[in-house]
Design an enzyme around this catalytic site. Structure first.
Site, PDB file in Angstrom:
ATOM      1  N   GLY A  28      33.778  15.487 119.640  1.00 24.46           N
ATOM      2  CA  GLY A  28      32.939  15.466 118.455  1.00 24.46           C
ATOM      3  C   GLY A  28      31.659  16.213 118.745  1.00 24.46           C
ATOM      4  O   GLY A  28      31.408  16.642 119.877  1.00 24.46           O
ATOM      5  N   TYR A  29      30.849  16.373 117.718  1.00 24.42           N
ATOM      6  CA  TYR A  29      29.655  17.189 117.846  1.00 24.42           C
ATOM      7  C   TYR A  29      28.397  16.422 117.441  1.00 24.42           C
ATOM      8  O   TYR A  29      28.389  15.719 116.433  1.00 24.42           O
ATOM      9  CB  TYR A  29      29.784  18.464 117.004  1.00 24.42           C
ATOM     10  CG  TYR A  29      30.755  19.426 117.641  1.00 24.42           C
ATOM     11  CD1 TYR A  29      30.302  20.406 118.502  1.00 24.42           C
ATOM     12  CD2 TYR A  29      32.123  19.281 117.454  1.00 24.42           C
ATOM     13  CE1 TYR A  29      31.187  21.252 119.137  1.00 24.42           C
ATOM     14  CE2 TYR A  29      33.024  20.121 118.090  1.00 24.42           C
ATOM     15  CZ  TYR A  29      32.545  21.106 118.932  1.00 24.42           C
ATOM     16  OH  TYR A  29      33.417  21.937 119.578  1.00 24.42           O
ATOM     17  N   LEU A  30      27.354  16.585 118.269  1.00 28.18           N
ATOM     18  CA  LEU A  30      26.018  16.078 117.938  1.00 28.18           C
ATOM     19  C   LEU A  30      25.227  17.170 117.228  1.00 28.18           C
ATOM     20  O   LEU A  30      24.273  16.884 116.516  1.00 28.18           O
ATOM     21  CB  LEU A  30      25.293  15.623 119.205  1.00 28.18           C
ATOM     22  CG  LEU A  30      25.982  14.461 119.927  1.00 28.18           C
ATOM     23  CD1 LEU A  30      25.404  14.278 121.326  1.00 28.18           C
ATOM     24  CD2 LEU A  30      25.856  13.175 119.117  1.00 28.18           C
TER      25      LEU A  30
END
Lengths: 154, 154
Positions: A28-30
């Site tokens: 996932g991405y921040l």
């Protein structure tokens, strides 16, 4: 900091599949801002936090750190942008080169891409028959973009 | 993952200054989205990468990792959102509690804030005379917001 040079191709057919089991990834991405993506990944009991700069051709700055798997899972479950990307990664050898073939699941099911890492942008390599159209510079296939615009919605 | 409970106050006067030298910090952000901020910091030869979730009252999720100082400086110089925050941090003891007093430089020069870390949101603590208005919940004073809207422009 390492420079990463990769070329990416769509995969055609099943000839690339070998006996080796794949490794399941959750990522996932921040941040999905292209100038500074921040990725959280869990794979096979390990967690990683990876910062990447903007691509200049096939080259981009990359900083990767191993983090506790519990931290990675907690960030994936509660902090990262939705949806999370899930895929199985296979390592496939072909004439002395190792390819990474990613078979996506979830919202990106049906998409299979192959990447090869090179020492320089103009390095020659043997191209297997299952490596179809090159999509290195097609931003739709960037993992960060497969979140906002998953394959099943194309 | 650690939960962080902090209260923040504007600083008035100079009584808080003691003989101890402060530590110079440079920090920047890879993400200033409030649900998932990602901070890069260098201080006294050390580098850190810190991920924070959204605040719920005075509590927020925090994950911090030490990284090579060269990585931190490279990210601060070339990847982080502009401008970088620069400040000197002083640790000030007051009746058994240690406060962190941040004196900002650059675009936020003139701003001095004091923070105290607590074990619970309702923990009592002695309040020094130099701890003025409380700004714990005032988002203008979040470090991430001091980039887009620096103090000198208020």
């Amino acid at each position: 900091m390492a420079k990463e040079i990769e070329r990416k191709f769509l995969v055609v057919g099943d000839e690339w599949r070998d006996a080796a089991a794949g490794t399941f990834f959750r990522q996932g991405y921040l941040s999905t801002v292209k100038e500074r993506t921040v990725r959280v990944r869990s794979k096979g009991g390990q967690g990683f936090l990876t910062v990447k700069g903007i691509s200049v051709g096939a080259t981009r700055a990359e900083f990767e750190y191993e983090i506790p798997i519990d931290d990675a899972n907690e960030m994936l479950d509660s902090l990262c942008e939705r949806p999370i990307i899930e895929k199985t990664r296979y390592r496939v050898s072909y004439q002395g080169f190792v390819w990474e073939v990613d078979e996506f699941a979830g919202d990106n099911a049906g998409l299979i891409v192959a990447e090869i890492e090179l020492a320089s942008e103009d390095q020659e390599f043997p191209r297997p028959s299952w490596a179809g159209q090159e999509v290195t510079d097609d931003s739709r296939y960037f993992n960060a973009n497969l979140i906002a615009h998953p394959f099943k919605a194309w």
